[in-house]
Design an enzyme around this catalytic site. Sequence first.
Site, PDB file in Angstrom:
ATOM      1  N   ASP A  21       0.860  -1.212   0.076  1.00 39.05           N
ATOM      2  CA  ASP A  21       0.004  -0.042  -0.236  1.00 39.05           C
ATOM      3  C   ASP A  21       0.863   1.074   0.073  1.00 39.05           C
ATOM      4  O   ASP A  21       1.898   1.333   0.854  1.00 39.05           O
ATOM      5  CB  ASP A  21      -0.976  -0.038   1.325  1.00 39.05           C
ATOM      6  CG  ASP A  21      -1.801   1.196   1.496  1.00 39.05           C
ATOM      7  OD1 ASP A  21      -2.010   1.879   0.538  1.00 39.05           O
ATOM      8  OD2 ASP A  21      -2.236   1.543   2.630  1.00 39.05           O
ATOM      9  N   ASN A  23      -0.491   4.365  -0.386  1.00 39.06           N
ATOM     10  CA  ASN A  23      -1.310   5.788   0.306  1.00 39.06           C
ATOM     11  C   ASN A  23      -2.075   5.692   1.526  1.00 39.06           C
ATOM     12  O   ASN A  23      -2.834   6.688   1.802  1.00 39.06           O
ATOM     13  CB  ASN A  23      -2.305   6.019  -0.925  1.00 39.06           C
ATOM     14  CG  ASN A  23      -3.188   5.088  -1.139  1.00 39.06           C
ATOM     15  OD1 ASN A  23      -3.456   4.258  -0.625  1.00 39.06           O
ATOM     16  ND2 ASN A  23      -4.041   5.279  -2.142  1.00 39.06           N
ATOM     17  N   ASP A  25      -4.316   3.782   2.793  1.00 38.59           N
ATOM     18  CA  ASP A  25      -5.618   3.274   2.814  1.00 38.59           C
ATOM     19  C   ASP A  25      -5.887   1.676   3.428  1.00 38.59           C
ATOM     20  O   ASP A  25      -6.875   1.421   3.304  1.00 38.59           O
ATOM     21  CB  ASP A  25      -6.865   3.780   1.721  1.00 38.59           C
ATOM     22  CG  ASP A  25      -5.959   2.816   0.510  1.00 38.59           C
ATOM     23  OD1 ASP A  25      -5.266   2.154   0.589  1.00 38.59           O
ATOM     24  OD2 ASP A  25      -6.844   3.055  -0.486  1.00 38.59           O
ATOM     25  N   ASP A  29      -1.826  -1.057  -3.896  1.00 35.88           N
ATOM     26  CA  ASP A  29      -2.137  -0.318  -4.997  1.00 35.88           C
ATOM     27  C   ASP A  29      -0.897  -0.384  -6.083  1.00 35.88           C
ATOM     28  O   ASP A  29       0.191  -0.842  -5.864  1.00 35.88           O
ATOM     29  CB  ASP A  29      -2.605   1.141  -4.951  1.00 35.88           C
ATOM     30  CG  ASP A  29      -1.469   1.899  -3.725  1.00 35.88           C
ATOM     31  OD1 ASP A  29      -0.431   1.569  -4.015  1.00 35.88           O
ATOM     32  OD2 ASP A  29      -1.758   2.442  -2.549  1.00 35.88           O
ATOM     33  N   ASP A 200      -9.546 -15.214 -16.991  1.00 42.01           N
ATOM     34  CA  ASP A 200     -10.254 -15.833 -15.898  1.00 42.01           C
ATOM     35  C   ASP A 200     -11.231 -16.715 -16.490  1.00 42.01           C
ATOM     36  O   ASP A 200     -11.811 -16.518 -17.426  1.00 42.01           O
ATOM     37  CB  ASP A 200     -11.051 -14.656 -15.477  1.00 42.01           C
ATOM     38  CG  ASP A 200     -11.330 -15.051 -13.994  1.00 42.01           C
ATOM     39  OD1 ASP A 200     -10.859 -15.509 -13.205  1.00 42.01           O
ATOM     40  OD2 ASP A 200     -12.727 -15.016 -13.953  1.00 42.01           O
ATOM     41  N   GLU A 255      -7.238 -19.384 -17.656  1.00 39.19           N
ATOM     42  CA  GLU A 255      -7.428 -20.387 -16.217  1.00 39.19           C
ATOM     43  C   GLU A 255      -8.486 -21.191 -16.721  1.00 39.19           C
ATOM     44  O   GLU A 255      -9.535 -20.846 -17.120  1.00 39.19           O
ATOM     45  CB  GLU A 255      -8.110 -19.323 -15.471  1.00 39.19           C
ATOM     46  CG  GLU A 255      -8.291 -20.251 -14.126  1.00 39.19           C
ATOM     47  CD  GLU A 255      -9.283 -19.583 -13.227  1.00 39.19           C
ATOM     48  OE1 GLU A 255      -9.261 -19.948 -11.694  1.00 39.19           O
ATOM     49  OE2 GLU A 255      -9.965 -18.553 -13.485  1.00 39.19           O
TER      50      GLU A 255
HETATM   51  C1  NOJ Z   1     -11.247 -17.236 -10.830  1.00 37.54           C
HETATM   52  C2  NOJ Z   1     -10.357 -16.171 -10.033  1.00 37.54           C
HETATM   53  O1  NOJ Z   1      -9.139 -16.659  -9.907  1.00 37.54           O
HETATM   54  C3  NOJ Z   1     -11.391 -15.977  -9.037  1.00 37.54           C
HETATM   55  O2  NOJ Z   1     -10.561 -15.419  -7.951  1.00 37.54           O
HETATM   56  C4  NOJ Z   1     -12.610 -15.481  -9.238  1.00 37.54           C
HETATM   57  O3  NOJ Z   1     -13.578 -15.296  -7.964  1.00 37.54           O
HETATM   58  C5  NOJ Z   1     -13.362 -16.141 -10.205  1.00 37.54           C
HETATM   59  N1  NOJ Z   1     -12.546 -16.702 -11.224  1.00 37.54           N
HETATM   60  C6  NOJ Z   1     -14.577 -15.534 -10.682  1.00 37.54           C
HETATM   61  O4  NOJ Z   1     -13.805 -14.322 -11.540  1.00 37.54           O
END
Ligand code: NOJ
Length: 509
Positions: A21, A23, A25, A29, A200, A255
């Site tokens: 971090d 800043n 908060d 970041d 993702d 993924e």
């Molecule tokens: C896989 C991601 O790695 C995970 O963190 C996320 O919650 C789900 N896909 C949904 O996007």
Amino acid sequence: MDTPWWKSAVVYQIYPRSFCDSNGDGVGDLAGVRSKLDHLERLGVDAVWLSPFFRSPMRDFGYDVSDYCDVDPLFGDLADFDALVADCHARGIRVVIDWVPNHSSDLHPWFQEARASRSAPKRDWYIWRDGTPDTPPNNWRSAFTRGPAWTWDEATEQWYLHLFLEEQPDLNWRNPQLVEAMHDTLRFWLDRGVDGFRMDVIHCIGKDPALPDVDAKLAPIPYCALNDHPSTHELLRGIRGVLESYPGERTSIGEVYLLDTDRVATYADPGELLLAFTFPPLYAAWTAPAWHDQIERAERAFGSRDAWPTWVLSNHDNPRHRTRYGSEARARAAAVLLLTLRGAPFLYAGEELGLEDAVIEKSRQVDPGGRDGCRAPIPWDGSQDHGWSGSEPWLPWPPERERRHAEQQWSEPDSILALYRALLAARRASSALRTGTWTALPAPEAVLFYKRESSDDARFVAINFSDEPQAISPPLALRVEISSGPSASGAAFRGRLSGDEALILAIDA
Ligand code: NOJ
């Protein structure tokens, strides 16, 4: 031909909220990431992968994107991002960013427009079905809640699909305008100089248009088994086309959350993904037979299609392997394994410090998927705030932060951090370790013994998965290059491994 960078790269995953971090908060970041590039350069990583930093209401901590082409103010702004990319590139570190194509946030303007009426121009950018409010269109369950993967939209009297939270409506990749709009989001970041994307749950983007019921028994984790539809492969070719329209070798790491290595490998077929995460090893027990089996499966599945495997022990969705395997000695041996297999290894920030998951009391848990422990903040130094700008981080610290912080470990020649650095340097210096073949050699049941070999280089690796000493018979005279345990580097190898010890062995010339 030169090996493409993404094949031999060690990629370091940063979960920006938890990294550093700048800043005050309490949330990490982009400027915080930028302030830690010395650490990454010294460690020797080739690339970073940044988990989402896009505008988001943070219901899934950034995996619910409300603007694919902007930085959430929590993390900084586009100027911070550009500065980070420039600094990484100046140090020879590539930048891979997350891309969340299966679903947006419900607060994304696209969904707001889509839900306005049944005839809205963007209605079809999401997945709607008729029905009655009491019966969802099929039996799909959403990840995290395990409730129906459908939410009834009162105003327009239709259901919309969400494989994850109801605040994460699934995008409709059968709509060509949506496809083009998503390709544009890739172009936006490619124009800013990113070296690739981690995509993702990419296996979910193509769906059977009939959205049929699934056998509930086949889908213990719903989105794993549900979606492996042929249309995804066609969509991946379109995505690859966008990446290839840019100069340089921009990578794609999908993924593919299917717990079946053979099926995962099909996503790395020619013209599709360059790399696909293979998660079954992440769930394998820490035993030599279990790992031998996982490695042979990956070798077969990826090797037979001329694709390149990936190796992951920890990430932001699972308990860290230091926690799963139960000791630092095993985590050290696992680092040797991860960094000496054939394929692209991924490190998760903090594993180089041997961090364990934080134990977090109920009142401080925030993640709908219960994944807070592995997302605990990284302790950077011995000051009271451990380098977090005087702030109390958004999640509690991991165990032993006073002695595990990075500054401390950089000062100790035998720290796990020093081991990771040595392993990365050894990979860099050895073509056998980077791209050579992998061959198993005879060993006792508790030991995995293998050879890595390229045209002009060879290494042997021996991993003792037990806490008892073990003996192996090396085929020729070897010396210890790196040990995760007590053996001295440079010493002749006498065929003996201490408990939990892993070794990289070089031919004794
Ligand atoms: C896989 C991601 O790695 C995970 O963190 C996320 O919650 C789900 N896909 C949904 O996007």
